[in-house]
Every structure is written in C-alpha cells, then in structure tokens.
Write an enzyme that holds these catalytic residues in place. Structure first.
Site, PDB file in Angstrom:
ATOM      1  CG  ASP A   1       5.320  12.335  17.026  1.00 59.01           C
ATOM      2  OD1 ASP A   1       6.482  12.364  16.935  1.00 59.01           O
ATOM      3  OD2 ASP A   1       4.479  13.174  17.350  1.00 59.01           O
TER       4      ASP A   1
ATOM      5  CG  HIS B   1      -3.597  17.615   9.721  1.00 60.98           C
ATOM      6  ND1 HIS B   1      -4.649  17.707  10.282  1.00 60.98           N
ATOM      7  CD2 HIS B   1      -3.484  16.221   9.539  1.00 60.98           C
ATOM      8  CE1 HIS B   1      -5.249  16.395  10.531  1.00 60.98           C
ATOM      9  NE2 HIS B   1      -4.369  15.685  10.041  1.00 60.98           N
TER      10      HIS B   1
ATOM     11  CD  GLN C   1      -1.612  10.926   8.208  1.00 59.20           C
ATOM     12  OE1 GLN C   1      -0.848   9.784   8.430  1.00 59.20           O
ATOM     13  NE2 GLN C   1      -2.748  10.780   8.489  1.00 59.20           N
TER      14      GLN C   1
ATOM     15  CG  HIS D   1      -2.133   9.173  -7.572  1.00 62.53           C
ATOM     16  ND1 HIS D   1      -3.221   8.644  -8.082  1.00 62.53           N
ATOM     17  CD2 HIS D   1      -1.759   9.193  -6.495  1.00 62.53           C
ATOM     18  CE1 HIS D   1      -3.438   7.934  -6.821  1.00 62.53           C
ATOM     19  NE2 HIS D   1      -2.592   8.096  -6.097  1.00 62.53           N
TER      20      HIS D   1
ATOM     21  CG  MET E   1     -17.662   2.793  -1.751  1.00 64.45           C
ATOM     22  SD  MET E   1     -18.164   2.676  -3.517  1.00 64.45           S
ATOM     23  CE  MET E   1     -17.810   4.475  -4.022  1.00 64.45           C
ATOM     24  CB  VAL E   2     -21.436  -1.731   1.860  1.00 67.08           C
ATOM     25  CG1 VAL E   2     -20.742  -1.023   3.075  1.00 67.08           C
ATOM     26  CG2 VAL E   2     -22.771  -0.912   1.789  1.00 67.08           C
TER      27      VAL E   2
END
Ligand code: H2U
Length: 354
Positions: free
Chosen positions: A77, A165, A167, A280, A315-316
C-alpha cells in the site's frame, strides 16, 4: 612466526562483489566489558484485529485481507516503486546522470498466524513459501529485469510488523548488488568456463571449514569473504538459474534446510534472530533472451548481531570510510553455528539458559 588466518590480520577477496574485507582475529582476545542481556520475549497475539497483515483484517486503506490459510500476497500500500510515472529527461552530463525507474512492490505473508516465525513453521508450510517465491519470480519477472525477494526480520532490521512476512520489489532496472554480481559471474564464467558459485560450493564442500549444514541438494555456509559476524549463504549444489527452475526435490530440500538453519540462528542467542535475507538469481525481463548461464541462484543472510541478543555490529567508521572489517573469522562463526542444537530453544524441555 608463520601466518595463521585464525590469529593474524589479513584481507579476503569477495569475487562476487569484487571487493575486500579486513579480518582481524587478534582482536577477539581483547577484554569485553559490555554486559550481555536477553531482552524479554515479546508476547505476540496469534491474531490481532489491529494488525493489517492478519487474515480477514481491513488495512488502513480500506482493503480487506481474505481469510488466508497459507501464504498471502498483496501489492504494497506504500510502494517505493510505481508501475507508471513521468520519465526524467536524458542527460549526457557525466556528473548529473539520471535514469528511468519503474517497478512494483508487494508484501507476502508466510502464514496466517502472527505468533509464528519461519523456523517454527512446518517444513510443508515453508515449502509453500518456496513455491510462492518461485511463482512471484515468474509473474513479476515477465515484465521486470529484477525481482528482489527479501525478508527483514526483527525491529532491529527495520521490520515494521511481527507477522511473518517478506517483501518483493520488482524493478525495470538491475539494482547495484545484482548488477555487480552479474558482471563478476560473467567475467569468471568467460575466464574459467564454469559458473563461479558452482566452483565455489564444490571447493567449500571439499574444504569443509565453513559448511554448517547440507542435505542432498543444498549447502548452508559462512562465505570465505563474509562481512557480518554471522553472515551466511544458502546455495544449491547443482546449477540453478532462478527460483522457478528448482525441481520438486530441490524445493523440498530447501524447505528442510531453511527450517534447520533458522533454528540454529534462533538458538545462537536464544532470540528470534534478526536479519535481512534475500534471493539472488539470474535477472529476468529482457534478460530471459540473454545467456545467463554464468548465474547461480543463492540466498544471502545478513544478521546484525555480534555478541548477544542486544549487542550488534555497526557498519560505521572504518567500514563506511574505508573497508568492511570483522574480528570473528568466518571459520569460527561456522564452528559456532554448527555446534548449536538442532531443536529450537523454545521447544526444548529445559528452560533456556540465562
Ligand atoms: P516490513 O515489515 O519489512 O517493513 O514490511 C511491511 C510492509 O508492509 C511495508 O513495506 C507494508 C509496508 O509498506 N504495509 C502495507 O502495504 N499495508 C499496510 O496496511 C501495512 C504495511
């Protein structure tokens, strides 16, 4: 002193992404003063009238979910990609390039219950998820070059809803990650006349240092070049381009190994293990007319946790500015995951350790 990859700093090359990761195992010996705590388990109702992903509920936009009993797919949505829209002007300025982007976004519920996760679903229910993924790749792949199926699990990964769920974002363009993998696998194939990930899996099966689980058709391993502490890959043992190309027995085995690997992940810190995972495989759309035999289907799991249910890797700093870096070696991570019990901690009779 001779070099030992479990003790001494080194760089490892990722042939799929054509980049390097810095491995610093000597840092594992530093004292750790941070505290390790287990968060309270969330009490999730099986069906919540206010949850827009539950069967029979009305979503905020007025659409009503059917009383689904297995998987349920609907158009997002709030989609990031729209099927139609104004097209930007072409520009030949190398510093201000812009290109058309079209697509569609969907949400797929794995199960009608909100209080269940993939590792606690039955193998036959997971098999239905696998079949639906394959179906989605066919349907959206007719029109779009790339169909990205991904699951964000846990609030720490930005997941907005506890209902199980994933996506799907399908796009008219090849996004960055698959675009690099397309190039690297093609270059490898033209040089070695064999798919990169087939060669890779065969070598990993011989070495056995990073393989955590396998069955007849699949291997779950920590890649040699893993960046995240418990990053893993799931690969078929034979050459498969896309999800829809999986045979019946490969699909059954996939459901079986997914359940087992996700139980191990949950058992690591006795928490519903957060991650972003995704598939992938060979690109779709117009790529169906091209030779994509350099591609090998695979799933990647990127979990953020490092030391406990609450201590994550960031991850900085050096990672953002220079190169990804890890302390725990991929081999150590594989041993840790391998040693974990095969029964989900919630199903064990003994109370989970504190
Ligand atoms: P995440 O939990 O990974 O954020 O995915 C949930 C998706 O569900 C999210 O993209 C969509 C959000 O836009 N959604 C709907 O499409 N309709 C709703 O009523 C709620 C959430």
């Amino acid at each position: 002193m001779s070099f030992d990859p479990q003790d001494h700093q080194h760089l490892r090359y990722n042939p799929l992404r054509d980049d390097w990761v810095l491995v610093c195992p000597h840092r594992m010996k530093r004292p750790w003063a941070g505290h390790v705590e287990k968060p309270e388990e969330e009490d999730i109702p099986r069906h919540d009238l206010k949850n827009p992903l539950c069967p029979g509920n009305t979503r905020p936009n007025g659409k009503v979910n059917p009383d689904y009993e297995s998987t349920y797919l609907f158009t997002n949505d709030f989609p990031a990609l729209l099927e139609e829209g104004p097209v930007p002007d072409e520009s030949d300025d190398p510093l201000f390039r812009c290109s058309e982007a079209k697509g569609t976004c969907q949400v797929m519920c794995f199960h009608p219950w909100s209080d269940i996760t993939l590792p606690r679903m039955s193998v036959s229910d997971i098999r239905e998820v696998v079949d639906k993924w394959a179906e989605i790749n066919v349907d959206l792949g007719k029109k779009y070059s790339w169909v990205q199926i991904f699951e964000n699990r846990g609030a720490i990964m930005g997941c907005s809803n506890p209902h199980p769920h994933c996506q799907v974002w399908a796009s008219s363009f090849l996004p960055n990650e698959p675009s690099v993998k397309h190039r690297t696998q093609r270059d490898y194939f033209s040089k070695y006349k064999s798919p990169m990930l087939i060669d890779y899996v065969n070598k990993e099966l011989q070495k056995k240092e990073r393989v955590i689980l396998e069955n007849e058709h699949w291997v779950w391993l920590v890649p040699y070049w893993a960046v995240w502490p418990y990053e893993t890959m799931l690969l078929p043992k034979s050459h498969v381009l896309r999800l829809e190309d999986l045979t019946e027995s490969q699909r059954n085995d996939l459901a079986d190994i997914m359940k087992r690997l996700l139980i191990k992940y949950d058992n690591l810190f006795e928490v519903s293990f957060p991650y972003s995972m995704g598939w992938h495989g060979a690109p779709t759309g117009s790529y169906h007319h091209e030779d994509c035999s350099h591609w090998q289907l695979h799933a990647v799991y990127y979990p953020p946790l490092l030391r406990s249910a609450t201590v994550r890797k960031f991850m900085v700093g050096y990672e953002m500015l220079a190169t990804s870096q890890r302390d725990l070696t991929p081999e150590m991570a594989a041993i840790k995951l391998k040693e974990l019990p095969d029964m989900h901690y919630k199903d064990r009779k003994d109370p989970p350790s504190q």
